[in-house]
Design a protein around this motif. Structure first.
Motif, PDB file in Angstrom:
ATOM      1  N   ARG A  28       0.832  -1.202   0.000  1.00 55.24           N
ATOM      2  CA  ARG A  28       0.000   0.000   0.000  1.00 55.24           C
ATOM      3  C   ARG A  28       0.866   1.251   0.000  1.00 55.24           C
ATOM      4  NH1 ARG A  28      -4.919   2.078   0.433  1.00 55.24           N
ATOM      5  NH2 ARG A  28      -5.409   3.619   2.012  1.00 55.24           N
ATOM      6  N   LYS A  29       1.918   1.273   0.785  1.00 56.06           N
ATOM      7  CA  LYS A  29       2.787   2.451   0.833  1.00 56.06           C
ATOM      8  C   LYS A  29       3.527   2.653  -0.481  1.00 56.06           C
ATOM      9  CE  LYS A  29       3.658   2.691   5.769  1.00 56.06           C
ATOM     10  NZ  LYS A  29       4.650   2.516   6.823  1.00 56.06           N
ATOM     11  N   SER A  30       3.971   1.561  -1.082  1.00 59.26           N
ATOM     12  CA  SER A  30       4.737   1.706  -2.313  1.00 59.26           C
ATOM     13  C   SER A  30       3.834   2.008  -3.506  1.00 59.26           C
ATOM     14  CB  SER A  30       5.546   0.435  -2.588  1.00 59.26           C
ATOM     15  OG  SER A  30       4.669  -0.652  -2.825  1.00 59.26           O
ATOM     16  N   GLY A  31       2.534   1.691  -3.414  1.00 56.03           N
ATOM     17  CA  GLY A  31       1.632   1.924  -4.516  1.00 56.03           C
ATOM     18  C   GLY A  31       1.116   3.354  -4.596  1.00 56.03           C
ATOM     19  N   ARG A  32       1.210   4.096  -3.510  1.00 55.40           N
ATOM     20  CA  ARG A  32       0.707   5.466  -3.502  1.00 55.40           C
ATOM     21  C   ARG A  32       1.643   6.410  -4.227  1.00 55.40           C
ATOM     22  NH1 ARG A  32      -1.574   6.890   2.448  1.00 55.40           N
ATOM     23  NH2 ARG A  32      -3.401   5.582   2.326  1.00 55.40           N
ATOM     24  N   ARG A  33       1.039   7.440  -4.777  1.00 48.80           N
ATOM     25  CA  ARG A  33       1.862   8.495  -5.355  1.00 48.80           C
ATOM     26  C   ARG A  33       2.347   9.348  -4.200  1.00 48.80           C
ATOM     27  NH1 ARG A  33      -1.018  10.487 -10.895  1.00 48.80           N
ATOM     28  NH2 ARG A  33      -1.197   8.441 -11.807  1.00 48.80           N
ATOM     29  N   GLY A  34       3.586   9.704  -4.230  1.00 48.94           N
ATOM     30  CA  GLY A  34       4.183  10.355  -3.079  1.00 48.94           C
ATOM     31  C   GLY A  34       4.295  11.855  -3.182  1.00 48.94           C
ATOM     32  N   ASP A  35       5.271  12.356  -2.472  1.00 45.81           N
ATOM     33  CA  ASP A  35       5.489  13.788  -2.384  1.00 45.81           C
ATOM     34  C   ASP A  35       5.901  14.394  -3.721  1.00 45.81           C
ATOM     35  OD1 ASP A  35       4.862  13.753   0.288  1.00 45.81           O
ATOM     36  OD2 ASP A  35       6.932  13.440   0.920  1.00 45.81           O
ATOM     37  N   LYS A  36       6.560  13.620  -4.555  1.00 46.97           N
ATOM     38  CA  LYS A  36       6.969  14.149  -5.866  1.00 46.97           C
ATOM     39  C   LYS A  36       5.747  14.485  -6.714  1.00 46.97           C
ATOM     40  CE  LYS A  36      11.380  11.762  -6.082  1.00 46.97           C
ATOM     41  NZ  LYS A  36      12.178  10.760  -6.790  1.00 46.97           N
ATOM     42  N   TYR A  37       4.738  13.621  -6.664  1.00 46.92           N
ATOM     43  CA  TYR A  37       3.521  13.880  -7.430  1.00 46.92           C
ATOM     44  C   TYR A  37       2.794  15.103  -6.871  1.00 46.92           C
ATOM     45  CZ  TYR A  37      -0.818  13.102  -9.934  1.00 46.92           C
ATOM     46  OH  TYR A  37      -1.914  13.253 -10.746  1.00 46.92           O
ATOM     47  N   LEU A  73       1.769  18.496  -8.724  1.00 43.47           N
ATOM     48  CA  LEU A  73       0.346  18.757  -8.865  1.00 43.47           C
ATOM     49  C   LEU A  73      -0.068  20.113  -8.291  1.00 43.47           C
ATOM     50  CD1 LEU A  73      -2.234  17.462  -9.921  1.00 43.47           C
ATOM     51  CD2 LEU A  73      -2.564  16.420  -7.686  1.00 43.47           C
ATOM     52  N   TYR A  74       0.544  20.533  -7.203  1.00 43.46           N
ATOM     53  CA  TYR A  74       0.153  21.794  -6.564  1.00 43.46           C
ATOM     54  C   TYR A  74       0.341  23.004  -7.486  1.00 43.46           C
ATOM     55  CZ  TYR A  74      -0.627  25.219  -2.898  1.00 43.46           C
ATOM     56  OH  TYR A  74      -1.126  26.258  -2.157  1.00 43.46           O
ATOM     57  N   PRO A  75       1.475  23.142  -8.165  1.00 46.91           N
ATOM     58  CA  PRO A  75       1.582  24.271  -9.106  1.00 46.91           C
ATOM     59  C   PRO A  75       0.554  24.199 -10.247  1.00 46.91           C
ATOM     60  CG  PRO A  75       3.741  23.341  -8.682  1.00 46.91           C
ATOM     61  CD  PRO A  75       2.738  22.433  -8.040  1.00 46.91           C
ATOM     62  N   LYS A  76       0.206  22.993 -10.646  1.00 47.21           N
ATOM     63  CA  LYS A  76      -0.793  22.832 -11.694  1.00 47.21           C
ATOM     64  C   LYS A  76      -2.168  23.280 -11.198  1.00 47.21           C
ATOM     65  CE  LYS A  76      -2.033  19.469 -15.205  1.00 47.21           C
ATOM     66  NZ  LYS A  76      -1.914  18.092 -15.659  1.00 47.21           N
ATOM     67  N   ILE A  77      -2.477  22.971  -9.950  1.00 51.21           N
ATOM     68  CA  ILE A  77      -3.741  23.417  -9.353  1.00 51.21           C
ATOM     69  C   ILE A  77      -3.785  24.937  -9.318  1.00 51.21           C
ATOM     70  CG2 ILE A  77      -5.065  23.503  -7.203  1.00 51.21           C
ATOM     71  CD1 ILE A  77      -4.058  20.633  -6.646  1.00 51.21           C
ATOM     72  N   ASN A  98      -7.732  12.767 -10.199  1.00 49.41           N
ATOM     73  CA  ASN A  98      -8.960  12.523  -9.447  1.00 49.41           C
ATOM     74  C   ASN A  98      -8.981  13.345  -8.155  1.00 49.41           C
ATOM     75  OD1 ASN A  98      -7.576  11.109  -7.396  1.00 49.41           O
ATOM     76  ND2 ASN A  98      -7.791   9.181  -8.484  1.00 49.41           N
ATOM     77  N   ARG A  99     -10.131  13.365  -7.509  1.00 44.44           N
ATOM     78  CA  ARG A  99     -10.307  14.225  -6.337  1.00 44.44           C
ATOM     79  C   ARG A  99      -9.455  13.780  -5.148  1.00 44.44           C
ATOM     80  NH1 ARG A  99     -13.803  12.247  -2.558  1.00 44.44           N
ATOM     81  NH2 ARG A  99     -14.870  10.339  -3.150  1.00 44.44           N
ATOM     82  N   THR A 100      -9.127  12.509  -5.075  1.00 39.72           N
ATOM     83  CA  THR A 100      -8.303  12.026  -3.973  1.00 39.72           C
ATOM     84  C   THR A 100      -6.911  12.638  -4.030  1.00 39.72           C
ATOM     85  OG1 THR A 100      -9.528   9.958  -3.987  1.00 39.72           O
ATOM     86  CG2 THR A 100      -7.405   9.965  -2.845  1.00 39.72           C
ATOM     87  N   TYR A 101      -6.315  12.691  -5.214  1.00 40.68           N
ATOM     88  CA  TYR A 101      -4.990  13.284  -5.350  1.00 40.68           C
ATOM     89  C   TYR A 101      -5.027  14.787  -5.094  1.00 40.68           C
ATOM     90  CZ  TYR A 101      -3.411   8.860  -7.287  1.00 40.68           C
ATOM     91  OH  TYR A 101      -3.094   7.548  -7.454  1.00 40.68           O
ATOM     92  N   ILE A 102      -6.103  15.436  -5.522  1.00 37.58           N
ATOM     93  CA  ILE A 102      -6.252  16.869  -5.242  1.00 37.58           C
ATOM     94  C   ILE A 102      -6.302  17.088  -3.728  1.00 37.58           C
ATOM     95  CG2 ILE A 102      -7.797  18.867  -5.460  1.00 37.58           C
ATOM     96  CD1 ILE A 102      -6.647  18.293  -8.118  1.00 37.58           C
ATOM     97  N   THR A 103      -7.121  16.314  -3.048  1.00 37.56           N
ATOM     98  CA  THR A 103      -7.277  16.456  -1.600  1.00 37.56           C
ATOM     99  C   THR A 103      -5.972  16.179  -0.873  1.00 37.56           C
ATOM    100  OG1 THR A 103      -9.586  15.782  -1.810  1.00 37.56           O
ATOM    101  CG2 THR A 103      -8.623  15.680   0.384  1.00 37.56           C
ATOM    102  N   GLU A 104      -5.287  15.112  -1.250  1.00 38.94           N
ATOM    103  CA  GLU A 104      -4.005  14.779  -0.616  1.00 38.94           C
ATOM    104  C   GLU A 104      -2.973  15.876  -0.855  1.00 38.94           C
ATOM    105  OE1 GLU A 104      -2.533  10.977  -1.828  1.00 38.94           O
ATOM    106  OE2 GLU A 104      -4.244   9.905  -0.972  1.00 38.94           O
ATOM    107  N   THR A 105      -2.927  16.400  -2.061  1.00 39.90           N
ATOM    108  CA  THR A 105      -1.968  17.459  -2.386  1.00 39.90           C
ATOM    109  C   THR A 105      -2.254  18.717  -1.586  1.00 39.90           C
ATOM    110  OG1 THR A 105      -1.685  16.587  -4.611  1.00 39.90           O
ATOM    111  CG2 THR A 105      -1.049  18.873  -4.254  1.00 39.90           C
ATOM    112  N   LEU A 106      -3.511  19.105  -1.512  1.00 40.68           N
ATOM    113  CA  LEU A 106      -3.862  20.297  -0.739  1.00 40.68           C
ATOM    114  C   LEU A 106      -3.580  20.098   0.746  1.00 40.68           C
ATOM    115  CD1 LEU A 106      -7.173  21.354  -2.512  1.00 40.68           C
ATOM    116  CD2 LEU A 106      -4.899  22.362  -2.768  1.00 40.68           C
ATOM    117  N   ARG A 107      -3.823  18.900   1.228  1.00 37.63           N
ATOM    118  CA  ARG A 107      -3.554  18.603   2.635  1.00 37.63           C
ATOM    119  C   ARG A 107      -2.055  18.700   2.931  1.00 37.63           C
ATOM    120  NH1 ARG A 107      -6.266  13.556   3.593  1.00 37.63           N
ATOM    121  NH2 ARG A 107      -8.134  14.797   3.452  1.00 37.63           N
ATOM    122  N   LYS A 108      -1.225  18.283   1.990  1.00 39.27           N
ATOM    123  CA  LYS A 108       0.223  18.391   2.186  1.00 39.27           C
ATOM    124  C   LYS A 108       0.686  19.836   2.185  1.00 39.27           C
ATOM    125  CE  LYS A 108       1.386  13.840   0.582  1.00 39.27           C
ATOM    126  NZ  LYS A 108       1.969  12.978  -0.403  1.00 39.27           N
TER     127      LYS A 108
END
Length: 135
Positions: free
Chosen positions: A15-24, A28-32, A59-69
């Motif tokens: 599960r940890k290795s399958g997630r997109r990490g801090d690099k993504y 993504l944040y500058p793109k948002i 997808n919305r999950t990556y948006i939410t995770e990115t904003l949370r970071k």
């Protein structure tokens, strides 16, 4: 090590290795921010997280995770862009708009929602609004 512990350990590692990490999230944040600044989708009162995800191309999950970071959430991001747009309107063209027009131009659903938001989160902008609005 028991069988159950090994199964759990393998699942957690996958599960940890399958997630997109801090690099993504860093990409993504500058793109948002670019989408928010260039297309100004927050001016639509019905703008949602799904709409932002569609515009950014994820997808919305990556948006939410990115904003949370970046220590924010979608609602706060949308509110900040709307308030900054409202400040720009008030300072560039004072006394031109009434409160209802400002609310609709800035993307709020109605003037009551705009005033409540400003009173709660930006009281200084609310005072500016009261002093620079068309009477």
């Amino acid at each position: 090590m028991g069988l159950w512990k090994r199964i759990v350990r393998v699942f957690v590692c996958r599960r940890k290795s399958g997630r997109r990490g801090d690099k993504y999230a860093a990409k993504l944040y500058p793109k948002i921010k670019l989408v928010m600044e260039e297309t100004k989708p927050y001016l639509n009162p019905e703008f949602s997280l799904y709409d932002l995800a569609h515009l950014v191309g994820t997808n919305r999950t990556y948006i939410t995770e990115t904003l949370r970071k970046h220590n924010t959430c979608f609602v706060t991001l949308k509110r900040e862009y709307r308030v900054n747009f409202l400040i720009g309107l008030l300072t560039s063209e004072p006394y031109k708009y009434d409160v209802k027009e400002l609310a609709l131009l800035a993307g709020f659903s109605d003037e009551r929602r705009m005033c409540d938001t400003l009173k709660r989160y930006h009281p200084d902008v609310y005072n500016l609004l009261r002093s620079l609005v068309k009477k």
